[in-house]
Design a protein around this motif. Structure first.
Motif, short mmCIF file in Angstrom:
data_model
loop_
_atom_site.label_atom_id
_atom_site.label_comp_id
_atom_site.label_asym_id
_atom_site.label_seq_id
_atom_site.Cartn_x
_atom_site.Cartn_y
_atom_site.Cartn_z
N ARG A 44 0.88 -1.17 0.00
CA ARG A 44 0.00 0.00 0.00
C ARG A 44 0.91 1.21 0.00
NH1 ARG A 44 -5.29 -0.89 2.33
NH2 ARG A 44 -5.30 1.25 3.11
N ASP A 84 -6.60 -1.50 -5.78
CA ASP A 84 -7.17 -0.72 -4.68
C ASP A 84 -6.79 0.75 -4.78
OD1 ASP A 84 -8.19 -3.00 -2.81
OD2 ASP A 84 -6.17 -3.59 -3.39
N VAL A 86 -7.94 4.14 -2.32
CA VAL A 86 -8.81 4.57 -1.22
C VAL A 86 -8.48 5.99 -0.77
CG1 VAL A 86 -7.36 3.41 0.50
CG2 VAL A 86 -9.72 3.96 1.08
N GLY A 87 -9.53 6.76 -0.48
CA GLY A 87 -9.31 8.11 -0.01
C GLY A 87 -10.58 8.92 -0.06
N ALA B 174 -12.55 0.02 5.32
CA ALA B 174 -11.53 0.98 4.89
C ALA B 174 -10.35 0.30 4.21
CB ALA B 174 -11.03 1.79 6.08
N LEU B 175 -9.99 -0.88 4.69
CA LEU B 175 -8.82 -1.57 4.13
C LEU B 175 -9.21 -2.34 2.86
CD1 LEU B 175 -7.20 -2.85 7.44
CD2 LEU B 175 -6.34 -1.05 5.94
N HIS B 176 -8.21 -2.97 2.25
CA HIS B 176 -8.49 -3.72 1.03
C HIS B 176 -8.96 -5.14 1.33
CE1 HIS B 176 -4.17 -4.43 1.97
NE2 HIS B 176 -4.49 -5.68 1.67
N ASN B 213 -12.17 -0.55 0.58
CA ASN B 213 -11.59 0.74 0.17
C ASN B 213 -12.54 1.92 0.34
OD1 ASN B 213 -9.08 -0.34 -0.74
ND2 ASN B 213 -10.08 -1.05 -2.62
N VAL B 214 -13.41 1.85 1.33
CA VAL B 214 -14.28 3.00 1.63
C VAL B 214 -14.05 3.41 3.08
CG1 VAL B 214 -16.64 3.88 1.72
CG2 VAL B 214 -16.02 2.17 -0.01
N VAL B 215 -13.55 4.62 3.27
CA VAL B 215 -13.32 5.12 4.62
C VAL B 215 -14.50 6.00 5.00
CG1 VAL B 215 -11.77 6.43 6.12
CG2 VAL B 215 -10.83 5.12 4.21
N THR B 219 -14.42 9.08 2.59
CA THR B 219 -14.96 8.80 1.26
C THR B 219 -16.45 9.16 1.23
OG1 THR B 219 -13.48 6.90 1.28
CG2 THR B 219 -14.96 7.08 -0.58
#
Lengths: 280, 475
Positions: A44, A84, A86-87, B174-176, B213-215, B219
């Motif tokens: 990552r 992936d 993410v943000g 949040a993580l993959h 992948n959604v925080v 996000t």
């Protein structure tokens, strides 16, 4: 999966990509970052958002090919996807109540400095940009900076383009001649930020720095990105990435960034060899 | 005339890998009961009418009922009984602290060892998972959407509860990778990732959707979820923010939070050869703390190739909060316990003559002070007190801080009207797990601070029922 929609080399080792990530594009602001993983089993890595197109759902990233992961990312082309993305993570850069701003960018850090400078410009601030590079052949984003800056200065360490010297040369000259800034934003290599802070301090001008430590999750979970600010432990991912430059312990930050230097060099070599074999 | 119970006073032993072998691999330590062992152990259960064990279980598994099925050799029937209360038995059977929960209430424990409820639960779940191709669940959907924030134990339990009742559940991570602490924290040798993946695919088969992948808070916010068609939101974001001691030298290279060390090894697979993720292996390692996370970090360091691993704990063995089994396993594997010892500084290499010495900035030792136990504190645990002039150094290359975590402030900072206490824990109604904000519920470590997997599951389950009570009239 997240698709790469545009790709362009800014110089030999710096690549710009637009990635389709509508939810991120809708929210990201200057100074925030994303974390990506190129493929399953990959690392990552954090990259600062270099721009967004909310309508198209695109997030712009600019990265230097320095390690195994950025090498793999660079192998991806338009139409390919990464696994992936993410943000947006971290806090946006604070640009409120700044009338006179100086944005100092160094090397690939200019990719992060650019959206900050643009956001300042859009907020009505008078923007002075000072961008510096090692040499002429790695200059990036010159036109973009010129376009949004009221005053523009470019330096190269070897004098092959613009003014010879580092970014502190024009900065010091400006400050010595009485130019007043409400704030200086320094974004670039740690050593550059350390010296910009020292220069700003001499003239008692607040200086914000954007820190780029090693990270894993980017949401405050691992503590890997910790740094000392005014003697207190801070996490760059949730407390930053921007900090008051006066308080940052740059020496600690520099050694922390070198923690896996040997491992990274080895991985980079392995990845390069792998791609060479494939090309052959 | 029912068969007499098995009067053997000790638990049927769990087969384990030999300590000298397992200290060098990441395979599961305990290999699990055979059918014969399970039936033998099940026969120890007295099938008490008042079922004290059930009272000790946070999710109220019908323990005597499932054990009776095991005893009769009806393992599928046993699984069905467990399923009524718990969607994640293969995980609970492995990581629950049974000795302080169900097994602590077992009548057989008065004169000997309690029935090995955890081992039986694990056996039943593994039997089911090994045998079945996942059953496709034809649950009637009710069309009401619920969002779950975080795919850790509380979120998974809440998702299972609501999906079973017909809700359209989406879990945001949040993580993959899915699983929260079960994925990044608990190591492979204690909870194999394929077990976790199986339990998650069971939920997928029930119709639960997962978005990685959604925080939430970045996000998309909780308010946006509520405005975007979700009838309720459950927050199960855990307590992920690592604590450090605040002593000098914690910024040195080689000092990790346990979260970082375990995340690198588990989630990022640094334990595999040729991994993309670096981690400091070998040398001497000091782990500070006495909980399960400290044991996990110490045993992971050992397996990664450390020469010597120390656990540094400021109280005595009796106060150590880790599961008894984990402490025993750690001792068997050769981890050295430095009890009544507290670190006061981490010392680093600093070669004044050569600023470019690559060792500069890296850990070389940890300075500790001896402790003794004084008066009990507010929790009744005796407070450790420093013994003056008893400082000493231990030469180490890596220091891992496993002294606890705090809730992540992200959700609180981005959600209006959500009350938290002075520790940053979300305040909820004790019966329903409803927060100060309407339609928003929370459970697990985000509410309690760092606790156990099963108490988080219990909270997720209870909150799921409360959400159903709230929303079912809208059906």
């Amino acid at each position: 999966m997240f698709q790469i929609v545009n790709k362009k080399m800014l110089n030999n080792t710096v690549c710009e990509m637009d990635v389709l990530a509508p939810m991120v594009a809708k929210k990201a602001r200057a100074g925030q970052f994303i974390i990506l993983r190129v493929d399953e089993g990959g690392e990552r890595i954090p990259l600062t958002v270099a721009g967004c197109d909310e309508n198209e759902g695109l997030v712009k990233i600019i990265f230097q090919i320095v390690g195994s992961t950025t090498e793999k990312l660079n192998q991806k082309n338009v139409g390919d996807s990464i696994s992936d993305f993410v943000g947006p993570l971290g806090n946006p850069t604070e640009i409120e109540n700044v009338k006179n701003a100086c944005v100092v960018g160094g090397g690939v850090g200019c990719a992060i400095a650019m959206p900050v400078a643009r956001a300042l410009k859009n907020s009505g601030a008078n923007v002075t940009s000072v961008i510096g590079f090692r040499s002429k052949d790695i200059v990036i984003l010159e036109d973009e900076f010129k376009e949004i800056s009221n005053n523009f200065y470019l330096t190269t360490d070897d004098g092959t383009y613009g003014e010879q010297g580092n970014v502190c040369v024009p900065l010091e000259r400006l400050l010595a001649s009485g130019t007043k800034f409400d704030k200086i934003y320094a974004i670039g290599p740690l050593i550059m930020m350390k010296f910009v802070v020292a220069t700003a301090k001499k003239y008692n001008i607040p200086c914000i720095v954007s820190m780029n430590p090693i990270m894993i999750d980017g949401t405050g979970m691992c503590g890997c990105c910790r740094l000392s600010v005014n003697g207190k432990m801070k996490f760059a991912c949730v407390d930053g990435p921007d900090f008051d430059g006066y308080g940052v312990d740059f020496d600690e930050a520099m050694w922390r960034n070198n923690m896996y230097k040997e491992f990274e060099a080895k991985k980079r070599e392995e990845t390069c060899n792998l791609f060479k074999k494939e090309v052959r | 005339m029912p068969e007499l119970p098995n009067l053997q006073n000790t638990k049927t032993p769990m087969p384990v890998q030999d300590p000298s072998v397992r200290a060098h691999n990441f395979n599961e330590v305990a290999t699990g009961y055979t059918e014969e062992m399970a039936i033998n152990e099940a026969k120890r259960c007295l099938n008490c009418k008042h079922m004290p064990c059930v009272g000790g279980c946070p999710v109220k598994v019908y323990i005597p009922e499932f054990i009776a099925k095991v005893r009769a050799g009806d393992f599928d029937g046993a699984y069905e009984v467990i399923q009524k209360s718990s969607r994640l038995p293969a995980i609970c059977g492995r990581v629950c602290p049974q000795e302080t929960q169900c097994e602590s209430k077992c009548v057989r424990g008065i004169k000997g060892e309690p029935v090995a409820i955890g081992r039986l639960e694990r056996f039943v779940a593994d039997y089911h998972n090994k045998k079945t191709n996942q059953v496709v669940n034809d649950i009637q959907k009710n069309g009401i959407k619920v969002a779950i924030v975080g795919s850790g134990p509380s979120g998974l339990a809440c998702a299972g509860e609501l999906a079973q009742k017909g809700y359209e559940v989406t879990v945001f991570e949040a993580l993959h990778k899915l699983g929260g602490v079960l994925a990044y924290g608990i190591p492979e040798f204690r909870l194999p990732k394929k077990i976790l993946d199986l339990e998650i695919s069971n939920l997928k088969n029930m119709g639960v959707k997962f978005e990685t992948n959604v925080v939430i808070g970045r996000t998309i916010t909780v308010d946006e979820l509520l405005g975007g068609g979700y009838g309720a939101v459950f927050i199960g974001t855990g307590a992920g923010l690592p604590r450090f001691m605040g002593i000098d030298g914690e910024g040195l290279n080689g000092v990790y939070s346990a979260n970082e060390f375990l995340t690198r090894s588990n989630l990022m697979q640094a334990y595999e050869n040729n991994s993309e993720t670096p981690i400091m292996k070998g040398g001497n390692v000091a782990v500070v703390g006495g909980g399960n996370v400290a044991m996990d970090a110490a045993r992971t360091a050992l397996r990664l190739g450390a020469n010597k691993v120390y656990i540094i704990y400021r109280r005595s063995m009796d106060e150590m909060p880790a599961r008894k089994e984990e402490i025993e396993h750690a001792i068997e594997e050769g981890i050295e316990f430095k009890i009544l010892t507290n670190p006061i500084e981490v010392l680093g290499h600093k070669n004044e003559n050569d600023k470019k010495d690559p060792k500069n900035g890296f850990v070389r030792a940890i300075r500790c002070i001896k402790m003794e136990l004084g008066e009990p504190d507010e929790n009744g645990r005796r407070r450790p007190v420093e013994i003056p002039n008893s400082e000493f150094d231990i030469d180490v290359d890596v220091v891992i801080m496993a002294i606890g975590t705090s809730p992540n402030p992200l959700i609180k900072n981005t959600t209006g009207g959500l009350d938290v206490n002075k520790y940053g824990c979300i305040v909820v109604d004790e019966q329903t797990f409803k927060t100060s904000k309407d339609y928003v519920y929370a459970g697990g470590d985000a509410v309690t601070g760092a606790a156990t997997v099963i108490s988080a599951m219990g909270a997720g389950k209870t909150a799921g029922n409360a959400i159903d009570e709230l929303l079912k009239n809208n059906k």
